[in-house]
Scaffold this motif. Sequence first.
Motif, PDB file in Angstrom:
ATOM      1  N   GLY A   1      -0.802 -25.145   5.031  1.00 31.37           N
ATOM      2  CA  GLY A   1       0.529 -25.558   4.607  1.00 31.37           C
ATOM      3  C   GLY A   1       0.956 -26.893   5.162  1.00 31.37           C
ATOM      4  N   ARG A   2       0.110 -27.530   5.952  1.00 30.22           N
ATOM      5  CA  ARG A   2       0.462 -28.801   6.589  1.00 30.22           C
ATOM      6  C   ARG A   2      -0.471 -29.931   6.155  1.00 30.22           C
ATOM      7  N   LEU A   3      -1.168 -29.729   5.042  1.00 27.52           N
ATOM      8  CA  LEU A   3      -2.104 -30.737   4.565  1.00 27.52           C
ATOM      9  C   LEU A   3      -1.458 -31.594   3.498  1.00 27.52           C
ATOM     10  N   GLY A   4      -1.940 -32.798   3.345  1.00 26.36           N
ATOM     11  CA  GLY A   4      -1.430 -33.706   2.324  1.00 26.36           C
ATOM     12  C   GLY A   4      -2.510 -34.648   1.862  1.00 26.36           C
ATOM     13  N   GLY A   5      -2.187 -35.449   0.857  1.00 27.14           N
ATOM     14  CA  GLY A   5      -3.143 -36.434   0.365  1.00 27.14           C
ATOM     15  C   GLY A   5      -2.880 -37.785   1.008  1.00 27.14           C
ATOM     16  N   LEU A   6      -3.796 -38.263   1.813  1.00 24.04           N
ATOM     17  CA  LEU A   6      -3.609 -39.529   2.524  1.00 24.04           C
ATOM     18  C   LEU A   6      -4.266 -40.683   1.793  1.00 24.04           C
ATOM     19  N   GLY A   7      -5.457 -40.428   1.254  1.00 27.20           N
ATOM     20  CA  GLY A   7      -6.132 -41.432   0.464  1.00 27.20           C
ATOM     21  C   GLY A   7      -6.370 -42.734   1.198  1.00 27.20           C
ATOM     22  N   ALA A   8      -6.024 -43.846   0.507  1.00 30.17           N
ATOM     23  CA  ALA A   8      -6.396 -45.165   0.984  1.00 30.17           C
ATOM     24  C   ALA A   8      -5.267 -45.877   1.725  1.00 30.17           C
ATOM     25  N   ASN A   9      -4.279 -45.161   2.202  1.00 32.40           N
ATOM     26  CA  ASN A   9      -3.168 -45.806   2.887  1.00 32.40           C
ATOM     27  C   ASN A   9      -3.595 -46.332   4.253  1.00 32.40           C
ATOM     28  N   VAL A  10      -3.200 -47.574   4.558  1.00 36.45           N
ATOM     29  CA  VAL A  10      -3.528 -48.205   5.834  1.00 36.45           C
ATOM     30  C   VAL A  10      -2.231 -48.656   6.499  1.00 36.45           C
ATOM     31  N   PRO A  11      -1.808 -48.032   7.599  1.00 35.49           N
ATOM     32  CA  PRO A  11      -0.572 -48.435   8.277  1.00 35.49           C
ATOM     33  C   PRO A  11      -0.618 -49.908   8.675  1.00 35.49           C
ATOM     34  N   GLY A  12       0.503 -50.588   8.457  1.00 35.37           N
ATOM     35  CA  GLY A  12       0.588 -51.998   8.822  1.00 35.37           C
ATOM     36  C   GLY A  12       0.079 -52.949   7.772  1.00 35.37           C
ATOM     37  N   SER A  13      -0.589 -52.449   6.743  1.00 33.83           N
ATOM     38  CA  SER A  13      -1.071 -53.326   5.674  1.00 33.83           C
ATOM     39  C   SER A  13       0.096 -53.733   4.786  1.00 33.83           C
ATOM     40  N   GLU A  14      -0.109 -54.799   4.002  1.00 35.89           N
ATOM     41  CA  GLU A  14       0.959 -55.276   3.123  1.00 35.89           C
ATOM     42  C   GLU A  14       1.384 -54.187   2.142  1.00 35.89           C
ATOM     43  N   SER A  15       0.408 -53.470   1.592  1.00 33.42           N
ATOM     44  CA  SER A  15       0.741 -52.440   0.607  1.00 33.42           C
ATOM     45  C   SER A  15       1.576 -51.328   1.220  1.00 33.42           C
ATOM     46  N   GLN A  16       1.255 -50.917   2.450  1.00 33.21           N
ATOM     47  CA  GLN A  16       1.988 -49.825   3.081  1.00 33.21           C
ATOM     48  C   GLN A  16       3.365 -50.281   3.546  1.00 33.21           C
ATOM     49  N   VAL A  17       3.446 -51.483   4.123  1.00 32.73           N
ATOM     50  CA  VAL A  17       4.743 -52.005   4.564  1.00 32.73           C
ATOM     51  C   VAL A  17       5.685 -52.165   3.375  1.00 32.73           C
ATOM     52  N   THR A  18       5.154 -52.684   2.268  1.00 29.66           N
ATOM     53  CA  THR A  18       5.969 -52.858   1.066  1.00 29.66           C
ATOM     54  C   THR A  18       6.409 -51.517   0.508  1.00 29.66           C
TER      55      THR A  18
END
Length: 715
Positions: free
Chosen positions: A36-53
């Motif tokens: 019940g605590r799982l999720g889809g993380l995929g290609a997210n990179v903390p601090g990257s432009e895509s994640q910050v945006t």
Amino acid sequence: MLRHAAELAIRRPRTVITVWALVLVVGLGLGGAVFGRLGGLGANVPGSESQVTADRLNKLDPNPDTIDGLVTSTTAGRVITADTGLRSRVAAAVADLRAIPGVAQVPDPYQTPGATGDGQVVAIPVTFAGGISSDAEDVASRAAQDRLHAIATPDFQVRVGGGPLVGDALNQTAQSDAGQAEMISLPIVLLLLVVVFGGLLAASLPLVLALCGVASTLLVLYGFSFATDLSVYSVQITTMLGLGLGVDYALLMVTRFKQERAATPDIADCVRRTVSAAGRTVFFSGLTVAVSLVGLVVYPAPFLRSMGLAATAVVAVDMLAAVTLLPALLAKFGHRIKPASARRSEGRWFGRFAAGVVRRPVPVLVVIAVGLLTVATPVTALTLTPGDARELPASSESRQVYDLSVAHFPGRSAATPLYVLVQNGAARPDYLAHLRALPGVVDSAQKALPDGSAVLELTPAGTVNGKVATGLVQTIRDERQGASVTGDSAHLVDFRRMLVDRLPYATAVVLLSVFVLLFLFTGSVLIPLKAVLTNLLSIGAALGAMVWVFQQGHFAGLFGSGVKGGLGALDVTVPPLLIAVAFGLSMDYEIFILGRIREARLAGEDARSAVVTGVRHTGRVVTCAAALLMIVFACFMTGGAAPILEFGFGLTLAVLIDATLVRMMLVPAVLALLGEGAWWAPRALRGVHARFGVAEAPEPATEAGTAAAGRLQEV
């Protein structure tokens, strides 16, 4: 340390067994909550432009979730847009959907351009209100799904998917696939273990260790879920390791115990000797596998980092169980385990095979190396994707919604939109128009934000990982006009860059750690180098085959209709994870064989004879362990999630190649060519090994102890 563990197991077996029984019960009970605590993380990179945006847009203008209901006829090819009965049912459903609390928008599909595609489908998107709690959205989503399904009649079928339902489906698939794989693999593994050991009691011990590994896996993951996000695939992948390594380590230990039983009837002495020799090999093997997985922690991506931490912990738990629980079980029930027969202990077939390889090392080395390099060739065409509903099995409703959308809306792009945040965009209409007119943009929308910035939704042609979508990301960033980009394609671009940037650091951590451990184990600087190179050959071949099958589509239909014809790309998380795990498992078998080769050298054999002796004594164990591990991995391919199919196939093939071509042929050939030089080290490092490395250990003065040559010193 190991000697103390053995003595504790001999003196207090019931206490040790009781502690591990509690771990098993708590792990299976409490650890199950991790699903019940799982999720889809995929290609997210903390601090990257895509994640910050993405984070900023979520604060400025939360993007509400949308699910899609697709109505199709049960008669193939039928045009349904003119059916008045269906039209009235859809109209009533739209009115009811709009009245559901938490639903923000439900357009009339008959008044919305393109909502009926080629006329064979009616699409009803349901958008939820932004800013509501996840629980409230879940309630609204379930109510909306029920109302959409109520449109169905014997003539019309309704499928609901898209948005958060894809992640929910992946989570459910992960749970069912893991349970199914365990139910299939455990009976098969037990049956084969009975054949290998010739008795039910001895065969059940590796299974007990594997179950403790699985329970501990769930418990470890549950603990990690409070500190970091976990992917929906983490349970399956770490369960693979927990089962596989548990069986591996127990097989080595029980086999050695049976051999010691043939030398002495004293059970306590047999346990001591088993832990002193095989237990030490397991200890170093576990450390080596663990440091191979620790390299994943270097990557900032939450998926890879969490998998590295969890998998390392699982390996450590399996190793701990092998040197504590298993000796206790052997001390308690070992008198009921039959000693090994002389024929099995001698391993004559493997000895003759190794002798043949040692006599002709050059042809063997050339043929195997060229063959593996050839199989690895498709790696040059490797393409990555952040994943979507295509990762689900064909039977999944969300996957069917995706397939129907592609089939009946031919003008719709398969790529998800790019979101471009433009600073002070309201005052820059020319630049916004320029972005909307970029080559490859097939659709666009524009919205002003309260802080004066603007967000553009640009839909590129092609696929998420295609050259058009990723090229648009790079073009916008290269212009440096105060615009930042997010979206699946932008996340993919940043993930690829992260892999390239961090790869040297991850490689350095793994190789340095492996070199140090193998040097302490062997006293050689060439053997660690040989181990790395041979491992890379087997991993490259497995990765190349995975690209050939799942990306390019050769024989992919054998793994289910969901991947038939190929997926065009591999899930972005699979290759780095496969490399780390396969490298660790390769080192597992490397240490199994090196441990016996080193014992033979300490007993006075020359380099080539020691190679033959080592393969002769470990060939059967490595082959059986690899076969059992392959069964565990292959059973995980009975599910339908594409990343697990890819991962299971790659690991199964990597183990097959490593345990046969590499360990039984390539490694003996290389060691035979190097001869005594394989064990060379500079004088300064020889001094380091003499002080900190593994050395010959004194054994109790028994007849069996005198007969058993080459024991290793306590760690």
